[in-house]
Design an enzyme around this catalytic site. Structure first.
Site, PDB file in Angstrom:
ATOM      1  N   ASP A  22       1.018  -1.105   0.016  1.00 59.66           N
ATOM      2  CA  ASP A  22       0.068   0.038   0.039  1.00 59.66           C
ATOM      3  C   ASP A  22       0.861   1.331   0.098  1.00 59.66           C
ATOM      4  O   ASP A  22       1.987   1.418  -0.477  1.00 59.66           O
ATOM      5  CB  ASP A  22      -0.814  -0.136   1.242  1.00 59.66           C
ATOM      6  CG  ASP A  22      -0.220   0.283   2.663  1.00 59.66           C
ATOM      7  OD1 ASP A  22       1.051   0.001   2.468  1.00 59.66           O
ATOM      8  OD2 ASP A  22      -0.712   0.167   3.687  1.00 59.66           O
TER       9      ASP A  22
ATOM     10  N   ASP B 171       3.137  -7.747   8.301  1.00 59.08           N
ATOM     11  CA  ASP B 171       2.234  -6.412   7.959  1.00 59.08           C
ATOM     12  C   ASP B 171       1.340  -6.095   9.013  1.00 59.08           C
ATOM     13  O   ASP B 171       1.290  -5.040   9.349  1.00 59.08           O
ATOM     14  CB  ASP B 171       1.708  -7.091   6.626  1.00 59.08           C
ATOM     15  CG  ASP B 171       0.874  -5.730   5.855  1.00 59.08           C
ATOM     16  OD1 ASP B 171      -0.070  -5.185   6.492  1.00 59.08           O
ATOM     17  OD2 ASP B 171       1.495  -5.252   4.719  1.00 59.08           O
TER      18      ASP B 171
END
Length: 335
Positions: free
Chosen positions: A234, A308
């Site tokens: 992202d 993550d």
């Protein structure tokens, strides 16, 4: 058309050809050491999912599908002008505005987690669900509406719920991602780089990881092949990786980002940021597993998803310290 490389292979391929983003060996080692110290903490378990998703409704699996299908592009045009949603006395920004607004809608009696409803809801109805509590609207309402109604129609064609849809892939994380990408167009997060078709599948992988998180929290069923998943490429986690010394941007790229230049989805530099993020976390994971084996004589089951789950809240919590490192701006439906 050739089949794209899977996300892990894509990350490696991009890192080997990258011109503006570089992985720093020293940073990889330091973050692996940091995670080694945290290896027994709840922060490095599937429970980290709860930290990133503290607001699911009782219909958690369909809630997760609705949220992940619209989980993209929350960054504001101007930092001081953030979309805000207040829920139960807490004001949220960014991705959490989506979570809060969906949970708020459920409490208001809107059947937003029912595919029969959200597959045919109007843009205006979705706008009401996603309304902000200030004058700044959530970006990309039309695109969120298209993604959600499209996804709802797919669920209705496959048993009428996310659980019935995803069960077609058995318990295999890779097959789940491939099923999602095959059946739901908005999840096809792919690009061409140096003449090769590559993939990131950020939202599809998050959807599988969130499914895993819900099932783990319930103590239900184990999902195999979770190690096939990579980190979720992202704009927030790459910033944390630069801050932690894992990634380095060229001076040219850093200046482009500091100038606030918009990078199109599929731009070489955008692909390099995302691809090198994926591969750097793979290297961190490998280094961490080696440390656990060498020092503890044990195998380490901490996967890229769990890393993550740790890095994303870390980035949110340290956003002030990281403010001097610009995020890249890409307005798209993939992240």
């Amino acid at each position: 058309m050739e089949k794209p490389l899977c996300p892990r292979e894509s990350g490696q391929f991009v890192s080997e050809h990258s011109r503006d983003v570089f992985i720093e060996e020293g940073g990889v080692q330091e973050v692996a050491e940091m995670l080694y110290r945290l290896r027994h903490s709840e922060a490095l378990t599937a429970s980290g999912w709860k930290k990133a998703n503290p607001l699911p409704s009782s219909d958690a699996l369909n809630w997760v599908f609705v949220v992940d299908t619209m989980n993209f592009s929350f960054w504001p045009e101007k930092e001081a002008e953030q979309c805000e949603v207040t829920y139960k006395g807490t004001t949220y920004t960014g991705y959490m505005t989506l979570c809060a607004s969906i949970t708020r809608a459920v409490e208001e009696g809107v059947p937003i987690t029912d595919p029969k409803y959200f597959s045919q809801m109007s843009v205006e109805e979705l706008g009401l669900v996603l309304r902000s509590d200030n004058e700044i609207a959530m970006p990309m309402l039309q695109e969120r509406h298209q993604a959600l109604t499209e996804g709802g129609r797919v669920l209705l064609e496959h048993g009428g719920s996310f659980r019935s849809f995803i069960s077609q892939a058995g318990n295999d994380a890779q097959k789940m991602v491939e099923l999602i990408v095959e059946k739901i167009p908005s999840y096809r997060d792919e690009a061409t780089y140096e003449g090769r078709r590559i993939s990131f599948y950020k939202r599809a992988q998050i959807l599988v990881a969130d499914f895993w998180g819900v099932m783990e929290a319930r103590g239900e069923g184990s999902i195999t092949n979770m190690d096939w998943l990579t980190m979720f490429a992202d704009y927030r986690v790459p910033q944390a990786l630069v801050y932690l010394g894992v990634l380095r941007y060229s001076d040219t790229l850093m200046q482009v980002l500091k100038n606030g230049e918009l990078l199109l989805s599929g731009d070489r530099r955008e692909v390099e940021i995302r691809g090198c993020s994926i591969w750097s976390v793979e290297l961190i994971k490998e280094r961490l597993q080696k440390l656990v084996q060498e020092r503890d004589g044990q195998t380490c089951d901490i996967n890229a998803t769990v890393i993550d789950f740790y890095l994303w809240p870390f980035a949110k919590e340290h956003h002030k310290e990281m403010a001097h490192i610009p995020i890249h701006h890409t307005r798209c439906i993939y992240y």
